[in-house]
Each structure stands twice: as structure tokens, then as C-alpha cells.
Design a protein around this motif. Structure first.
Motif, short mmCIF file in Angstrom:
data_model
loop_
_atom_site.label_atom_id
_atom_site.label_comp_id
_atom_site.label_asym_id
_atom_site.label_seq_id
_atom_site.Cartn_x
_atom_site.Cartn_y
_atom_site.Cartn_z
N GLU A 118 0.85 -1.19 0.00
CA GLU A 118 0.00 0.00 0.00
C GLU A 118 0.88 1.24 0.00
N LYS A 119 0.63 2.17 -0.92
CA LYS A 119 1.34 3.44 -0.90
C LYS A 119 0.88 4.25 0.31
N LEU A 120 -0.42 4.24 0.52
CA LEU A 120 -1.02 4.90 1.68
C LEU A 120 -1.64 3.83 2.57
N THR A 126 -5.02 0.64 -8.05
CA THR A 126 -4.33 1.78 -8.64
C THR A 126 -3.45 2.51 -7.62
N LYS A 127 -3.63 2.21 -6.34
CA LYS A 127 -2.86 2.89 -5.29
C LYS A 127 -1.83 1.97 -4.64
N LEU A 128 -1.56 0.83 -5.28
CA LEU A 128 -0.56 -0.11 -4.75
C LEU A 128 0.76 0.04 -5.50
N ARG A 129 1.83 -0.33 -4.84
CA ARG A 129 3.16 -0.29 -5.44
C ARG A 129 3.69 -1.72 -5.45
N ASN A 174 -5.27 2.00 2.19
CA ASN A 174 -5.83 2.18 0.85
C ASN A 174 -5.31 1.04 -0.03
N CYS A 175 -6.17 0.04 -0.25
CA CYS A 175 -5.73 -1.13 -1.01
C CYS A 175 -6.32 -1.17 -2.43
N LEU A 176 -6.72 0.00 -2.95
CA LEU A 176 -7.15 0.05 -4.35
C LEU A 176 -5.97 -0.33 -5.24
#
Length: 187
Positions: A75-77, A84-87, A80-82
Motif C-alpha cells: 500500500e502506498k497509503l 491503482t494505489k498499490l506499489r 488504501n488497497c485500491l
């Protein structure tokens, strides 16, 4: 210019693992950093591990076990496990990662010794701190603003972009610096 050595000494191996974090992630089917860090404290085990690291580095091959890697989504944030928001990061063998880091250190050391890096290139360099580089850029931009002068300044942070590097071009650049082909092939 001189060619970069394709050897990994026991002392160099021990020094590397003394500084490496034991908790850094690695591919789970292999020995992890804690194993190598502990083994590096014993002369006999360190010499065996250094020899095992050196074989691919000196002879230009990648052992089959190095070819197994695990992609992990972070998780980037937090929370937030969307998708589009993962690295995505890739975990590899600790020994493979250590050899790749050596290639990077040797290449940068060679570029430094040949005076090929501009003074304002701050990333991955000894005796260069990112906060000093940031201050230099801020002062340069502020000076342009105060003098009401036009100007341009390249501000590029390539952190976390290593997975986007075109390896063929990187290998050619490192060979230009004097890196031997065998360590690069093992990469």
C-alpha cells in the motif's frame, strides 16, 4: 581506463553484510539477509558465501535459484488497497541482490574515479547528501526568481525507478566505465 575487478573478497563480503539490514525482505525460498549477516561474522562461513557469490559474478551466469522472484503489492497509503494505489516490489534472492548492489557500487566508484559525474549529481554518491542537493536547487531557483531571470533546472528524482531501467543500455554504460561483461551477464 582500468577494468573493474570481477572478484568478491571475503573481507568485502563481510563488510557488505555487516552493514545490511537483517530484516530486509528477500525471496522466501532462499536464505534471507539474517542468515548471510550471521554467517559473515564467521571467517569460514563468510569465505564459503563469498566464493558462492563470486562464481556467477566472475563467470557470467545466474543460478536457477536466482531467477525465482516474488512480486509483492504494498500500500502506498496505509489502509488504501485500491489496485491503482498499490506499489509493486520484487523480492529476489539475498545473494543475487548483494551481487547486483556490488555491480552498482563498482560502477559508481569507477565513474567517480574517472571524474565522469557532474558535481550537482547527488544520487548514489559518497560524500553527497540529498538535503544539500535540494538546498542547492532551491537556492538556484530562488536566485533566478530574485533576479527575474529566465532559467531552467532539471529536478529529477529517479528513486524507485530502477525497475524501469532498460538493462541493455545500463549494461553498455557500465561496460563503457570498465565493468567486465561477466558480472553484468549475471545481473
Amino acid at each position: 581506463h582500468n577494468l573493474v575487478s570481477n572478484t568478491i573478497s571475503t573481507e568485502e563480503h563481510k563488510h557488505f553484510w555487516s552493514k545490511m539490514s537483517k530484516s530486509k525482505g528477500s525471496e522466501k525460498s532462499e536464505l534471507n539477509n539474517a542468515h548471510y549477516k550471521a554467517a559473515a561474522q564467521d571467517d569460514l562461513l563468510a569465505s564459503v558465501d563469498a566464493s558462492l557469490c563470486q562464481m556467477p559474478y566472475r563467470h557470467g551466469f545466474a543460478p536457477e535459484r536466482w531467477k525465482k522472484m516474488t512480486a509483492v503489492e504494498l500500500e502506498k497509503l496505509p489502509g488504501n488497497c485500491l489496485v491503482t494505489k498499490l506499489r509493486t516490489i520484487v523480492l529476489m534472492s539475498s545473494m543475487f541482490n548483494a551481487n547486483n548492489k556490488k555491480i552498482g557500487r563498482d560502477s559508481m566508484g569507477q565513474a567517480e574515479s574517472l571524474d565522469l559525474l557532474p558535481p550537482d549529481q547527488g544520487g548514489s554518491r559518497k560524500d553527497h547528501r540529498s538535503n544539500e542537493q535540494g538546498l542547492n536547487k532551491a537556492l538556484a531557483l530562488d536566485l533566478l526568481r530574485q533576479r527575474r531571470q529566465a532559467g531552467a533546472l532539471c529536478c529529477n528524482n529517479a528513486k524507485s525507478c530502477f525497475d524501469r531501467i532498460v538493462h541493455t543500455i545500463a549494461i553498455l554504460c557500465m561496460m563503457r566505465l570498465g565493468m567486465l561483461l561477466a558480472p553484468l551477464v549475471s545481473m
